[in-house]
Write an enzyme that holds these catalytic residues in place. Structure first.
Site, PDB file in Angstrom:
ATOM      1  N   ARG A  57      53.269  80.334  59.985  1.00 28.80           N
ATOM      2  CA  ARG A  57      54.209  79.427  60.644  1.00 28.80           C
ATOM      3  C   ARG A  57      54.124  79.570  62.156  1.00 28.80           C
ATOM      4  NH1 ARG A  57      59.253  79.909  62.844  1.00 28.80           N
ATOM      5  NH2 ARG A  57      59.676  82.015  62.079  1.00 28.80           N
ATOM      6  N   LEU A 114      64.306  91.621  66.541  1.00 26.42           N
ATOM      7  CA  LEU A 114      63.398  90.641  67.127  1.00 26.42           C
ATOM      8  C   LEU A 114      63.379  90.656  68.660  1.00 26.42           C
ATOM      9  CD1 LEU A 114      61.538  88.278  66.359  1.00 26.42           C
ATOM     10  CD2 LEU A 114      63.494  86.776  66.642  1.00 26.42           C
ATOM     11  N   HIS A 153      56.330  89.128  62.489  1.00 29.20           N
ATOM     12  CA  HIS A 153      56.474  88.669  63.875  1.00 29.20           C
ATOM     13  C   HIS A 153      55.819  89.723  64.754  1.00 29.20           C
ATOM     14  CE1 HIS A 153      58.230  87.448  67.674  1.00 29.20           C
ATOM     15  NE2 HIS A 153      58.688  86.349  67.109  1.00 29.20           N
ATOM     16  N   ARG A 184      50.965  83.594  65.525  1.00 25.14           N
ATOM     17  CA  ARG A 184      51.648  84.854  65.258  1.00 25.14           C
ATOM     18  C   ARG A 184      50.826  85.807  64.389  1.00 25.14           C
ATOM     19  NH1 ARG A 184      57.998  83.075  64.359  1.00 25.14           N
ATOM     20  NH2 ARG A 184      58.394  82.820  66.579  1.00 25.14           N
ATOM     21  N   GLU A 187      59.615  85.292  70.882  1.00 23.38           N
ATOM     22  CA  GLU A 187      58.321  84.812  71.374  1.00 23.38           C
ATOM     23  C   GLU A 187      58.483  84.106  72.720  1.00 23.38           C
ATOM     24  OE1 GLU A 187      55.915  83.048  68.338  1.00 23.38           O
ATOM     25  OE2 GLU A 187      54.863  81.769  69.761  1.00 23.38           O
ATOM     26  N   GLN A 195      55.280  86.505  57.041  1.00 27.66           N
ATOM     27  CA  GLN A 195      54.987  86.554  58.475  1.00 27.66           C
ATOM     28  C   GLN A 195      55.556  87.808  59.125  1.00 27.66           C
ATOM     29  OE1 GLN A 195      56.782  83.652  61.533  1.00 27.66           O
ATOM     30  NE2 GLN A 195      54.591  83.242  61.625  1.00 27.66           N
ATOM     31  N   HIS A 225      59.349  89.122  59.303  1.00 25.95           N
ATOM     32  CA  HIS A 225      60.217  88.144  59.939  1.00 25.95           C
ATOM     33  C   HIS A 225      60.496  86.926  59.076  1.00 25.95           C
ATOM     34  CE1 HIS A 225      62.058  86.078  63.269  1.00 25.95           C
ATOM     35  NE2 HIS A 225      61.139  85.142  63.327  1.00 25.95           N
ATOM     36  N   PHE A 229      55.099  77.701  73.500  1.00 22.59           N
ATOM     37  CA  PHE A 229      55.177  78.682  72.426  1.00 22.59           C
ATOM     38  C   PHE A 229      53.805  78.808  71.783  1.00 22.59           C
ATOM     39  CE2 PHE A 229      58.653  80.630  69.708  1.00 22.59           C
ATOM     40  CZ  PHE A 229      59.423  81.041  70.780  1.00 22.59           C
TER      41      PHE A 229
END
Lengths: 248, 589
Positions: free
Chosen positions: B388, B254, B240, B288, B257, B238, B353, B124
């Site tokens: 994050r 969404l 995304h 991100r 990821e 954030q 997000h 990730f």
């Protein structure tokens, strides 16, 4: 879609009493039924009651009956439907308001199962499992608890045997527990006596209604029913049980 | 009607507000103590937005890459957060995440497996090793089911489904209860309780394009502020990098990821793999904030797709791998966009997000500066700093949910006297929430909400500048002054629910905008066009309410102790590829 407009007939009312109210709303490419309902809510009737969350067919909140078919509002496309689009709450459950029905039976049933026949790992479990060992359980775990299979099941819908039968969703839950490689419990007696598994007569309506395409009847219910039948209705085992008592 | 008909009273030892990952995990830990636990959730149990978490839970189990350990995870989290994290949270998180994942397994969760039967981990963004325990791309569903079932195994837990908390009651500086209502009947709920754990999630619904559901109205931030707690770093919102853009019906939803984790590549309309320009080392698996800004820039500069996104492509991967590892995405695009992702690229653009900022709590107990008020999960702050990392949210929920449950149980057990609730405060909260039915000339709550969402989207988005944000603030004040009118009665009335939530959302929007105005530099998820450089000083911004108005102060970020500083020397990279020596292949076109 006349003049880029769609017609909805939405059940409005409280505690079973109500009428189908007509709404004409603008069509937008890719529109799903839930878009229409939320449009009505934000522009026309602010107090329209509806449940929804993820809007991506992953949480199972927006179950309803669309043109008579139990479906998720978020994944039913407007362009695939005959108009006017008739939207009403799941009818197997008691009605609360507009598109919302009282599904509290779901949590009660799941909780009862967990407390009586919940996941019970082996004492010496090493937690080593292969992908192929959990394949079956994974299918049942995809259940999003939308209630569409319960709404469709005639044992619940027509015969209202909510007190005697846990229905396809919770038989699917039982199937997950039974196929977990680390589980040690035997739930067959409970499924027969408390879960009412024998009420299911395999009409497969639940499988057709499942938005997650779980093979509820073939993969969850039939194998469980066969095991219950072997355990309790096999004549040799029945005699053995009489002689030796207890589990056979 | 008389007051007694209007409300019902419940006494519990610990009240958990919210039943996503953090709320459920907190409630389980609280229930283990034997105390009486109440769980209140706005939706039905098991529908919280944790369900939508797809990619996985970050935990240094070291199954897929044996070199991984908590030190590596700690380092990656601190770098991801641009060192504005409170290191104490990052440390606890990295150390405790693995055992929390194993607990889920022991409660029945079925994670994807390694060859030798252990929990498989995937790559990730921003993580140096393959670290995310996952279940295809529906990890959140598995997690919430597992936690929900564990919770329901306790007899000392009452679940209040489809109920909303609107006010926290206090006795001096201690929590004494809460006021809420049943969504179904509109009947009010009074909880007498010495401890409340806020696990209310974020506030995505103040933005127009968001991956969040209607529930994400920021009520927890507002309830905490009103009760006297502090918020930190609310400017760090954030976006995304990858939300759906087409059709309009699913805009913002969404796209996990994990698509990039499994090898997905980003292209602009000129077929350029543009991440080579922005982060040549980590490419699509950069952090991100950086990927979102890169995508936004490509679109803004005219290299976007037909529907205003960029392409995310997995068609170079074998179709069976896509269907096995990303079944949810495969179905989601086929169903909603009519696109077969094994053959065609997806169109994606950034979507609001997550909120890195939030309620300030103690890293050990999760208690705020208000006695008996706790917070965990997205509503709390400290772990993520300015940005994050993907996968660190699910582990956050588990680790700090657990600590909050434990912290609250210990607090309640140590109490000598029961705090009292003030009936006048109860009556005021009830009356205040019913005023919308009496406004004769008010406007629709849906219209106010639309205006708020547009304001935040257009003026306090990915790139920010002073003149826009000043306009936003003016608009927020204007909206706060508007009278809202609700039709119908209190029975399952979403317009009424929204009217109450708007009070929370407007306060959150104000906090975000003020914090964003005050941070005159660019770092992590906060990018100022008028102050593009990162500040040399590391600081955090704290907000509290004084006589109803927002007060902001800046404080230097807590210094990392020397023994941990040593762990931060080498920046994160894709270490498993470097070890395998196949970095070239991954990058090659």
């Amino acid at each position: 879609m006349k003049n880029g407009e769609v017609t909805f007939l939405v059940f409005r009312g409280e505690r079973e009493k109500g009428i189908f109210k007509e709404y004409k709303i603008p069509y937008q490419e890719g529109m799903v039924v839930l878009d229409g309902i939320l449009y009505i809510q934000s522009k026309l009737d602010g107090d329209m009651a509806v449940r929804w969350n993820c809007k991506a067919a992953k949480c199972g909140s927006c179950a309803a009956e669309i043109n008579g078919k139990p479906s998720l509002m978020c994944k039913t496309k407007v362009k695939d439907l005959e108009q006017p689009i008739k939207v009403e709450p799941m009818r197997a459950y008691p009605h609360i308001k507009d598109l919302v029905s009282d599904t509290s039976w779901n949590m009660k049933t799941r909780r009862n199962m967990i407390q009586k026949i919940g996941f019970s790992p082996k004492k010496d479990a090493n937690w080593r499992m292969k992908d192929q060992d959990i394949e079956k359980g994974r299918e049942f775990r995809a259940c999003i608890e939308c209630g569409l299979c319960l709404d469709t099941c005639h044992v619940l819908r027509e015969h209202k045997l909510f007190e005697k039968f846990i229905g396809p969703a919770y038989l699917t839950f039982a199937a997950y527990l039974e196929t977990h490689p680390m589980d040690s419990a035997n739930r067959l007696k409970w499924l027969k006596e408390e879960g009412g598994i024998m009420y299911c007569n395999i009409t497969k309506c639940c499988t057709e209604a499942c938005p997650e395409e779980i093979h509820i009847t073939d993969n969850a219910i039939i194998p469980l029913k066969e095991r219950v039948a072997d355990e309790f209705f096999d004549p040799i085992r029945m005699i053995a049980r009489k002689i030796f008592g207890g589990k056979s | 009607m008389s007051a007694n008909d209007r409300y019902e009273i419940h006494q519990v030892d610990i009240l958990v507000v919210g039943a996503g990952g953090a709320g459920l995990r907190a409630a389980i830990e609280a229930a283990k103590s034997g105390l009486k636990v109440g769980v209140v959730c706005k939706s039905l149990l098991g529908k919280a937005h944790t369900v939508m978490a797809e990619g996985g839970i970050a935990a240094a189990l070291g199954n897929t890459d044996p070199e991984d350990n908590w030190k590596e995870h700690f380092r990656d989290t601190m770098y991801g957060g641009k060192f504005l994290n409170d290191w104490r949270f990052a440390l606890k998180h990295a150390q405790l995440a693995p055992e929390c994942v194993l607990e889920l397994q022991e409660w029945g969760a079925l994670f994807d497996r390694t060859e030798d039967g252990r929990i498989l981990q995937r790559a990730f963004g921003g993580h140096s090793w393959r670290r995310l325990a996952h279940v295809g791309d529906r990890t959140g569903l598995e997690m919430i089911r597992t936690l929900q079932d564990k919770l329901l195994s306790f007899k000392n837990v009452d679940v209040f489904q489809e109920a909303t908390i609107i006010h926290i009651l206090k006795d001096g500086n201690s929590v004494s209860g809460a006021v809420g209502y049943w969504r179904e009947t509109g009947r009010f709920l009074i909880f007498k309780t010495p401890a409340i754990i806020l696990a209310t999630g974020g506030m995505g619904k103040i933005y127009e394009v968001t991956s969040n559901s209607w529930e994400y109205t920021g009520s927890g931030y507002a309830l905490a502020l009103f009760a006297g707690a502090e918020l930190r770093d609310m400017e760090f919102t954030q976006f995304h990098p990858t939300g759906m853009v087409w059709p309009p019906s699913v805009k913002g939803i969404l796209v996990t990821e994990a698509v990039r984790g499994e090898g997905g590549r980003l292209y602009n309309s000129k077929k350029e793999r543009f991440m080579q320009k922005y982060d040549p080392v980590r490419l699509e698996l950069s952090t991100r904030d950086l990927v979102a800004r890169s995508i936004y820039t490509e679109i803004k500069e005219g290299r976007g797709t037909e529907h205003g996104g960029v392409y995310l492509d997995v068609s170079h991967l074998p179709a069976e791998v896509v269907k096995k590892k990303l079944p949810g995405m495969y179905k989601q695009f086929l169903q909603f966009a009519g696109i077969d992702i094994t053959k065609e690229p997806m169109e994606v653009a950034p979507t609001m997000h997550y909120t890195m900022g939030g309620v300030v709590v103690d890293p050990e107990t999760q208690m705020t500066r208000v006695q008996g008020l706790f917070a965990a999960g997205e509503v709390a702050s400290g772990l993520h700093g300015a940005n994050r990392l993907g996968g660190n949210s699910l582990s956050d929920l588990l680790v700090f949910g657990k600590l909050a449950g434990k912290g609250a149980a210990e607090y309640v057990s140590s109490l000598k006297k029961e705090p009292k609730i003030d009936k006048g405060e109860v009556d005021f909260a009830i009356k205040d929430s019913l005023k919308y039915f009496e406004e004769k000339d008010g406007v629709s709550p849906y219209d106010i909400h639309d205006e708020l969402k547009k304001t935040m989207q257009n003026l306090v988005g990915i790139f920010r500048e002073e003149k826009d944000m000043k306009k936003a603030l003016e608009k927020i004040y204007e909206l706060k002054e508007k009278k809202i009118r609700v039709n119908g009665n209190v029975m399952f009335n979403p317009a009424w629910h929204l009217a109450i939530d708007l009070k929370f959302m407007l306060l959150c929007a104000e906090c975000v905008t003020i914090s964003a105005l005050e941070r005159k530099d660019s770092v992590g998820a906060h990018s100022r066009l008028d102050y593009p450089n990162e500040s040399k000083e590391k600081y955090n911004q704290f907000i509290e309410l004084k006589n109803g108005s927002i007060q902001l102060r800046k404080e230097p970020t807590l210094e990392v102790p020397d023994e941990l500083k040593a762990l931060l020397k080498v920046p994160p990279s894709r270490k498993w590829e470097e070890r395998n020596g196949n970095k070239k292949n991954e990058k090659g076109e």
